[in-house]
Design a protein around this motif. Structure first.
Motif, PDB file in Angstrom:
ATOM      1  N   VAL A  28       0.884  -1.154   0.000  1.00 50.45           N
ATOM      2  CA  VAL A  28       0.000   0.000   0.000  1.00 50.45           C
ATOM      3  C   VAL A  28       0.922   1.204   0.000  1.00 50.45           C
ATOM      4  N   LEU A  29       0.686   2.122  -0.926  1.00 51.06           N
ATOM      5  CA  LEU A  29       1.588   3.250  -1.100  1.00 51.06           C
ATOM      6  C   LEU A  29       0.814   4.553  -1.218  1.00 51.06           C
ATOM      7  N   SER A  30       1.499   5.629  -0.928  1.00 50.24           N
ATOM      8  CA  SER A  30       0.920   6.955  -1.128  1.00 50.24           C
ATOM      9  C   SER A  30       1.082   7.321  -2.604  1.00 50.24           C
ATOM     10  N   THR A  31       0.382   8.345  -3.034  1.00 48.67           N
ATOM     11  CA  THR A  31       0.470   8.740  -4.439  1.00 48.67           C
ATOM     12  C   THR A  31       1.873   9.180  -4.832  1.00 48.67           C
ATOM     13  N   ASP A  32       2.676   9.593  -3.865  1.00 50.79           N
ATOM     14  CA  ASP A  32       4.046   9.993  -4.191  1.00 50.79           C
ATOM     15  C   ASP A  32       5.041   8.840  -4.051  1.00 50.79           C
ATOM     16  N   GLY A  33       4.534   7.611  -3.910  1.00 45.53           N
ATOM     17  CA  GLY A  33       5.381   6.440  -3.957  1.00 45.53           C
ATOM     18  C   GLY A  33       5.997   5.991  -2.648  1.00 45.53           C
ATOM     19  N   LEU A  34       5.535   6.527  -1.533  1.00 42.90           N
ATOM     20  CA  LEU A  34       6.055   6.103  -0.231  1.00 42.90           C
ATOM     21  C   LEU A  34       5.219   4.949   0.314  1.00 42.90           C
ATOM     22  N   ILE A  35       5.858   4.033   0.990  1.00 40.79           N
ATOM     23  CA  ILE A  35       5.165   2.866   1.537  1.00 40.79           C
ATOM     24  C   ILE A  35       4.312   3.276   2.734  1.00 40.79           C
ATOM     25  N   SER A  55       3.625   3.822  -8.266  1.00 40.45           N
ATOM     26  CA  SER A  55       3.189   5.218  -8.233  1.00 40.45           C
ATOM     27  C   SER A  55       3.388   5.874  -9.600  1.00 40.45           C
ATOM     28  N   SER A  56       4.543   5.633 -10.193  1.00 43.97           N
ATOM     29  CA  SER A  56       4.842   6.214 -11.509  1.00 43.97           C
ATOM     30  C   SER A  56       3.903   5.694 -12.589  1.00 43.97           C
ATOM     31  N   MET A  57       3.687   4.378 -12.595  1.00 46.46           N
ATOM     32  CA  MET A  57       2.827   3.790 -13.625  1.00 46.46           C
ATOM     33  C   MET A  57       1.389   4.264 -13.494  1.00 46.46           C
ATOM     34  N   TYR A  58       0.918   4.368 -12.261  1.00 50.07           N
ATOM     35  CA  TYR A  58      -0.442   4.857 -12.041  1.00 50.07           C
ATOM     36  C   TYR A  58      -0.555   6.309 -12.503  1.00 50.07           C
ATOM     37  N   SER A  59       0.468   7.096 -12.218  1.00 56.87           N
ATOM     38  CA  SER A  59       0.481   8.497 -12.615  1.00 56.87           C
ATOM     39  C   SER A  59       0.445   8.653 -14.139  1.00 56.87           C
ATOM     40  N   VAL A  60       1.208   7.823 -14.839  1.00 56.82           N
ATOM     41  CA  VAL A  60       1.197   7.857 -16.307  1.00 56.82           C
ATOM     42  C   VAL A  60      -0.203   7.516 -16.834  1.00 56.82           C
ATOM     43  N   ILE A  77      -3.116  -2.838 -14.942  1.00 52.44           N
ATOM     44  CA  ILE A  77      -2.607  -4.213 -14.927  1.00 52.44           C
ATOM     45  C   ILE A  77      -1.453  -4.284 -15.915  1.00 52.44           C
ATOM     46  N   ILE A  78      -0.318  -4.777 -15.438  1.00 52.90           N
ATOM     47  CA  ILE A  78       0.863  -4.918 -16.284  1.00 52.90           C
ATOM     48  C   ILE A  78       1.268  -6.389 -16.261  1.00 52.90           C
ATOM     49  N   GLU A  79       1.367  -6.973 -17.432  1.00 49.68           N
ATOM     50  CA  GLU A  79       1.793  -8.363 -17.546  1.00 49.68           C
ATOM     51  C   GLU A  79       3.251  -8.394 -17.994  1.00 49.68           C
ATOM     52  N   TYR A  80       4.098  -8.916 -17.132  1.00 47.72           N
ATOM     53  CA  TYR A  80       5.501  -9.129 -17.444  1.00 47.72           C
ATOM     54  C   TYR A  80       5.660 -10.574 -17.927  1.00 47.72           C
ATOM     55  N   GLY A  81       6.857 -10.956 -18.316  1.00 50.02           N
ATOM     56  CA  GLY A  81       7.100 -12.324 -18.738  1.00 50.02           C
ATOM     57  C   GLY A  81       6.855 -13.340 -17.637  1.00 50.02           C
ATOM     58  N   GLU A  82       7.194 -12.981 -16.403  1.00 50.58           N
ATOM     59  CA  GLU A  82       7.093 -13.928 -15.288  1.00 50.58           C
ATOM     60  C   GLU A  82       6.113 -13.511 -14.193  1.00 50.58           C
ATOM     61  N   ARG A  83       5.631 -12.277 -14.235  1.00 48.18           N
ATOM     62  CA  ARG A  83       4.758 -11.773 -13.161  1.00 48.18           C
ATOM     63  C   ARG A  83       3.661 -10.885 -13.745  1.00 48.18           C
ATOM     64  N   THR A  84       2.640 -10.630 -12.949  1.00 47.17           N
ATOM     65  CA  THR A  84       1.582  -9.685 -13.287  1.00 47.17           C
ATOM     66  C   THR A  84       1.451  -8.718 -12.121  1.00 47.17           C
ATOM     67  N   LEU A  85       1.325  -7.436 -12.428  1.00 45.06           N
ATOM     68  CA  LEU A  85       1.208  -6.402 -11.404  1.00 45.06           C
ATOM     69  C   LEU A  85      -0.147  -5.720 -11.539  1.00 45.06           C
ATOM     70  N   PHE A  86      -0.886  -5.694 -10.442  1.00 44.36           N
ATOM     71  CA  PHE A  86      -2.156  -4.971 -10.357  1.00 44.36           C
ATOM     72  C   PHE A  86      -1.917  -3.730  -9.508  1.00 44.36           C
ATOM     73  N   ILE A  87      -2.389  -2.585  -9.984  1.00 39.62           N
ATOM     74  CA  ILE A  87      -2.294  -1.346  -9.215  1.00 39.62           C
ATOM     75  C   ILE A  87      -3.691  -0.749  -9.200  1.00 39.62           C
ATOM     76  N   ALA A  88      -4.198  -0.458  -8.005  1.00 39.97           N
ATOM     77  CA  ALA A  88      -5.561   0.069  -7.883  1.00 39.97           C
ATOM     78  C   ALA A  88      -5.589   1.261  -6.941  1.00 39.97           C
ATOM     79  N   ALA A  89      -6.531   2.153  -7.177  1.00 38.87           N
ATOM     80  CA  ALA A  89      -6.778   3.241  -6.243  1.00 38.87           C
ATOM     81  C   ALA A  89      -7.279   2.620  -4.941  1.00 38.87           C
ATOM     82  N   ALA A  90      -6.797   3.141  -3.826  1.00 41.26           N
ATOM     83  CA  ALA A  90      -7.152   2.558  -2.529  1.00 41.26           C
ATOM     84  C   ALA A  90      -7.477   3.651  -1.524  1.00 41.26           C
TER      85      ALA A  90
END
Length: 135
Positions: A28-35, A55-60, A77-90
């Protein structure tokens, strides 16, 4: 009557999300990327990298959405070769980043992320930082 979410509830709620099959780490992070909070087994250094990147990807995504009048970002949602990353507003000024194995059930993770955000959205929201005053 339901009990309000307390600060001590957040760590175990995040660790519960890591118990979903194929979920690796949660931040869980702040909009400026701090944990704000991380899953307990995640190394601090990796959590900081994930928080800054999320934080950067959400901002873009938000900036692109504004340019095309698409409305607010709900999820990235970003799909990498080995992982998937979900980023949501919280909540206000907060994001939830969930890193999963590539073969994760994306529908299940999206559901669990939505459920967690709804359940603790008020707690996850962080207020705007106060302006510094000259002393």
């Amino acid at each position: 009557m339901t009990n309000p979410t307390t600060p001590t509830d957040l760590p175990w709620m995040i660790d519960d999300l890591v118990e979903v099959p194929r979920v690796v780490s949660v931040v869980v992070l702040s909009t400026d990327g701090l944990i704000i909070q991380k899953s307990s087994l995640m190394a601090q250094e990796l959590a900081e990298i994930l928080a800054a990147g999320a934080s950067s990807m959400y901002s873009v995504a938000a900036g692109t959405g504004r340019r095309f009048e698409s409305g607010p970002v709900h999820q990235v949602i970003i799909e990498y070769g080995e992982r998937t990353l979900f980023i949501a507003a919280a909540g206000q000024n907060a994001r939830l980043a969930v890193l999963c194995e590539q073969d994760v059930d994306m529908g299940m993770v999206a559901y669990e992320v939505s459920r967690l955000v709804t359940r603790i959205g008020d707690y996850l929201g962080t207020g705007a930082r106060a302006a510094a005053h000259d002393v």
